[in-house]
Design an enzyme around this catalytic site. Sequence first.
Site, PDB file in Angstrom:
ATOM      1  N   SER A  96      28.989  24.581 -72.175  1.00 32.62           N
ATOM      2  CA  SER A  96      29.536  23.742 -70.996  1.00 32.62           C
ATOM      3  C   SER A  96      29.114  22.442 -72.463  1.00 32.62           C
ATOM      4  CB  SER A  96      27.802  22.887 -70.552  1.00 32.62           C
ATOM      5  OG  SER A  96      28.081  21.670 -70.577  1.00 32.62           O
ATOM      6  N   SER A  97      30.751  20.854 -72.446  1.00 39.53           N
ATOM      7  CA  SER A  97      31.080  20.492 -72.711  1.00 39.53           C
ATOM      8  C   SER A  97      29.676  19.803 -74.165  1.00 39.53           C
ATOM      9  CB  SER A  97      31.749  19.257 -73.129  1.00 39.53           C
ATOM     10  OG  SER A  97      31.586  18.543 -71.590  1.00 39.53           O
ATOM     11  N   CYS A  98      28.633  19.241 -72.851  1.00 42.28           N
ATOM     12  CA  CYS A  98      26.960  18.581 -73.555  1.00 42.28           C
ATOM     13  C   CYS A  98      26.862  19.476 -74.426  1.00 42.28           C
ATOM     14  CB  CYS A  98      26.284  18.236 -72.358  1.00 42.28           C
ATOM     15  SG  CYS A  98      25.526  20.172 -72.300  1.00 42.28           S
ATOM     16  N   TYR A 125      19.198  21.851 -70.923  1.00 42.06           N
ATOM     17  CA  TYR A 125      19.813  21.960 -70.746  1.00 42.06           C
ATOM     18  C   TYR A 125      21.088  22.175 -72.070  1.00 42.06           C
ATOM     19  CZ  TYR A 125      24.223  23.134 -68.365  1.00 42.06           C
ATOM     20  OH  TYR A 125      25.842  23.254 -68.128  1.00 42.06           O
ATOM     21  N   LYS A 129      22.076  25.625 -73.740  1.00 38.07           N
ATOM     22  CA  LYS A 129      22.852  26.272 -73.741  1.00 38.07           C
ATOM     23  C   LYS A 129      23.877  26.692 -74.723  1.00 38.07           C
ATOM     24  CE  LYS A 129      25.364  26.338 -69.329  1.00 38.07           C
ATOM     25  NZ  LYS A 129      25.292  26.973 -68.631  1.00 38.07           N
ATOM     26  N   LEU A 159      34.407  19.727 -64.201  1.00 40.19           N
ATOM     27  CA  LEU A 159      34.729  21.109 -63.638  1.00 40.19           C
ATOM     28  C   LEU A 159      35.230  20.284 -62.128  1.00 40.19           C
ATOM     29  CD1 LEU A 159      33.647  24.951 -64.937  1.00 40.19           C
ATOM     30  CD2 LEU A 159      36.044  23.545 -65.814  1.00 40.19           C
ATOM     31  N   HIS A 172      28.272  15.941 -59.271  1.00 40.44           N
ATOM     32  CA  HIS A 172      28.912  15.115 -60.202  1.00 40.44           C
ATOM     33  C   HIS A 172      29.868  14.005 -59.825  1.00 40.44           C
ATOM     34  CE1 HIS A 172      28.012  19.190 -62.684  1.00 40.44           C
ATOM     35  NE2 HIS A 172      27.374  18.530 -63.130  1.00 40.44           N
TER      36      HIS A 172
HETATM   37  N1  LIG Z   1      30.856  22.172 -63.234  1.00 37.64           N
HETATM   38  C1  LIG Z   1      31.054  21.796 -63.921  1.00 37.64           C
HETATM   39  O1  LIG Z   1      31.672  20.587 -64.102  1.00 37.64           O
HETATM   40  C2  LIG Z   1      30.968  22.457 -65.379  1.00 37.64           C
HETATM   41  C3  LIG Z   1      30.812  21.757 -66.661  1.00 37.64           C
HETATM   42  C4  LIG Z   1      30.944  22.727 -67.516  1.00 37.64           C
HETATM   43  C5  LIG Z   1      29.662  23.851 -67.355  1.00 37.64           C
HETATM   44  N2  LIG Z   1      29.314  24.404 -66.146  1.00 37.64           N
HETATM   45  C6  LIG Z   1      28.885  25.603 -66.401  1.00 37.64           C
HETATM   46  O2  LIG Z   1      30.005  26.931 -65.934  1.00 37.64           O
HETATM   47  C7  LIG Z   1      28.929  27.521 -64.886  1.00 37.64           C
HETATM   48  C8  LIG Z   1      28.809  27.572 -63.533  1.00 37.64           C
HETATM   49  O3  LIG Z   1      28.552  26.892 -63.181  1.00 37.64           O
HETATM   50  P1  LIG Z   1      29.217  25.940 -62.029  1.00 37.64           P
HETATM   51  O4  LIG Z   1      29.792  24.838 -61.346  1.00 37.64           O
HETATM   52  O5  LIG Z   1      29.840  26.826 -60.863  1.00 37.64           O
HETATM   53  O6  LIG Z   1      27.756  25.663 -61.253  1.00 37.64           O
HETATM   54  P2  LIG Z   1      27.271  26.740 -59.768  1.00 37.64           P
HETATM   55  O7  LIG Z   1      28.037  25.911 -58.505  1.00 37.64           O
HETATM   56  O8  LIG Z   1      26.037  25.450 -59.151  1.00 37.64           O
HETATM   57  O9  LIG Z   1      26.789  27.811 -59.701  1.00 37.64           O
HETATM   58  C9  LIG Z   1      25.709  28.598 -60.663  1.00 37.64           C
HETATM   59  C10 LIG Z   1      25.370  29.869 -59.044  1.00 37.64           C
HETATM   60  O10 LIG Z   1      24.180  30.237 -60.458  1.00 37.64           O
HETATM   61  C11 LIG Z   1      23.308  30.530 -59.251  1.00 37.64           C
HETATM   62  N3  LIG Z   1      21.595  30.733 -60.565  1.00 37.64           N
HETATM   63  C12 LIG Z   1      21.052  29.398 -60.732  1.00 37.64           C
HETATM   64  N4  LIG Z   1      20.018  30.158 -60.561  1.00 37.64           N
HETATM   65  C13 LIG Z   1      19.539  31.116 -61.179  1.00 37.64           C
HETATM   66  C14 LIG Z   1      18.189  31.956 -61.010  1.00 37.64           C
HETATM   67  N5  LIG Z   1      17.457  31.852 -61.507  1.00 37.64           N
HETATM   68  N6  LIG Z   1      19.137  33.397 -60.474  1.00 37.64           N
HETATM   69  C15 LIG Z   1      20.532  33.792 -59.608  1.00 37.64           C
HETATM   70  N7  LIG Z   1      21.561  32.191 -59.966  1.00 37.64           N
HETATM   71  C16 LIG Z   1      21.141  31.585 -60.551  1.00 37.64           C
HETATM   72  C17 LIG Z   1      23.392  29.119 -58.138  1.00 37.64           C
HETATM   73  O11 LIG Z   1      23.194  29.510 -56.842  1.00 37.64           O
HETATM   74  P3  LIG Z   1      21.956  28.937 -56.994  1.00 37.64           P
HETATM   75  O12 LIG Z   1      23.092  27.180 -56.257  1.00 37.64           O
HETATM   76  O13 LIG Z   1      21.763  29.160 -55.081  1.00 37.64           O
HETATM   77  O14 LIG Z   1      21.207  28.195 -56.891  1.00 37.64           O
HETATM   78  C18 LIG Z   1      24.962  29.547 -58.390  1.00 37.64           C
HETATM   79  O15 LIG Z   1      25.061  30.236 -57.035  1.00 37.64           O
HETATM   80  C19 LIG Z   1      27.864  27.119 -65.573  1.00 37.64           C
HETATM   81  O16 LIG Z   1      27.337  28.212 -66.400  1.00 37.64           O
HETATM   82  C20 LIG Z   1      27.400  26.180 -65.720  1.00 37.64           C
HETATM   83  O17 LIG Z   1      26.548  25.565 -67.042  1.00 37.64           O
HETATM   84  C21 LIG Z   1      29.575  23.443 -65.633  1.00 37.64           C
END
Ligand SMILES: NC(=O)c1ccc[n+]([C@@H]2O[C@H](COP(=O)([O-])OP(=O)(O)OC[C@H]3O[C@@H](n4cnc5c(N)ncnc54)[C@H](OP(=O)(O)O)[C@@H]3O)[C@@H](O)[C@H]2O)c1
Length: 310
Positions: A96-98, A125, A129, A159, A172
């Site tokens: 992540s950018s953080c 967090y 990362k 995102l 977000h």
């Molecule tokens: N969204 C953004 O703006 C953004 C920005 C920068 C980086 N990212 C990175 O991109 C990646 C995906 O993010 P996303 O936005 O797609 O988030 P998301 O939609 O919340 O997807 C994350 C998934 O991981 C699952 N998860 C969490 N804890 C778990 C565990 N212990 N075992 C198995 N599965 C687990 C969640 O399930 P539950 O929901 O059921 O817990 C969810 O399905 C992450 O690494 C995030 O840090 C996202």
Amino acid sequence: MVGSAIARQLRAGGHPDSHLVTRTHAELDLTDQAAVRGFFAAEKPDQVYLAAARVGGIHANNTYPADFIYDNLMIQANIVEAAFRTGVKKLLFLGSSCIYPKFAPQPMREDALLTGTLEPTNEPYAIAKIAGIKLCESYNRQHGASHGIDYRSVMPTNLYGPGDNYHPENSHVIPALIRRFHEAKVAQAPSLTVWGTGSPRREFLYVDDMAAASVHVMGLDKATYDQHTQPMLSHINVGCGDDVTIRELAVAIGKTVGYQGELLFDASKPDGTPRKLMDSARLQALGWQATVPLEQGLERAYQDFLKTHA
Ligand SMILES: NC(=O)c1ccc[n+]([C@@H]2O[C@H](COP(=O)([O-])OP(=O)(O)OC[C@H]3O[C@@H](n4cnc5c(N)ncnc54)[C@H](OP(=O)(O)O)[C@@H]3O)[C@@H](O)[C@H]2O)c1
């Protein structure tokens, strides 16, 4: 959100469903080391995209700091180690950018990593990362030559898109505003107030662009990847290269949703950091660029919101 988009991207690229192994959180708890090892031993994947993480906004990060650092460290450590043990040669870790210091020069380059203190609200967090990047690099440095492994990291900017979290308190900025504008439209509210002055600048990337970038980085041959990275500075920023003010974003979302009322800004509320933009020159030099303009992405995101929430 991102995991589903990566699966869509792989299918669109010709991989049949039978090539894709996915698990929901309910099916496999990635903090459970034995369960993760069992999963890898049974499925023996040849590539891994690690998109699972505990994610959330400022409120969740502040309320559950222990969960944010513990879950993310465990998920990454369990997956990277199980992948290595079962002979996975290629893995892509999503950070992540953080990870960058609070006062990193803008736009933020990869080499800003570990040059200053982090934003305190999401430090646990971010530390997890950063550890994820260092896990991949350390496994490469120790086992790369002997076992032919090649574990890479990408750092996405903010995102948005299909599959986003539209929770009223815990989402977000884009999904939160989509929900608020939609609710204001339905209620025919005369005005809608956004926190802050509207002047901070932020970068946003449509999730299918993020998925395309992930598949692109995973597919680069090792010589090319190595040429653009260093063994201990190996991560790649993924952004669109442009930022917008929160005011411009709010106006664009209001237009997408079709809200007719007045847009107000509450300048007594905090603005946060004035600008947060990634430098994505490394990724561009590796042959990838975003393709979905903000207006088009917002339209698709709103259609997804209507399908799932309205
Ligand atoms: N969204 C953004 O703006 C953004 C920005 C920068 C980086 N990212 C990175 O991109 C990646 C995906 O993010 P996303 O936005 O797609 O988030 P998301 O939609 O919340 O997807 C994350 C998934 O991981 C699952 N998860 C969490 N804890 C778990 C565990 N212990 N075992 C198995 N599965 C687990 C969640 O399930 P539950 O929901 O059921 O817990 C969810 O399905 C992450 O690494 C995030 O840090 C996202």
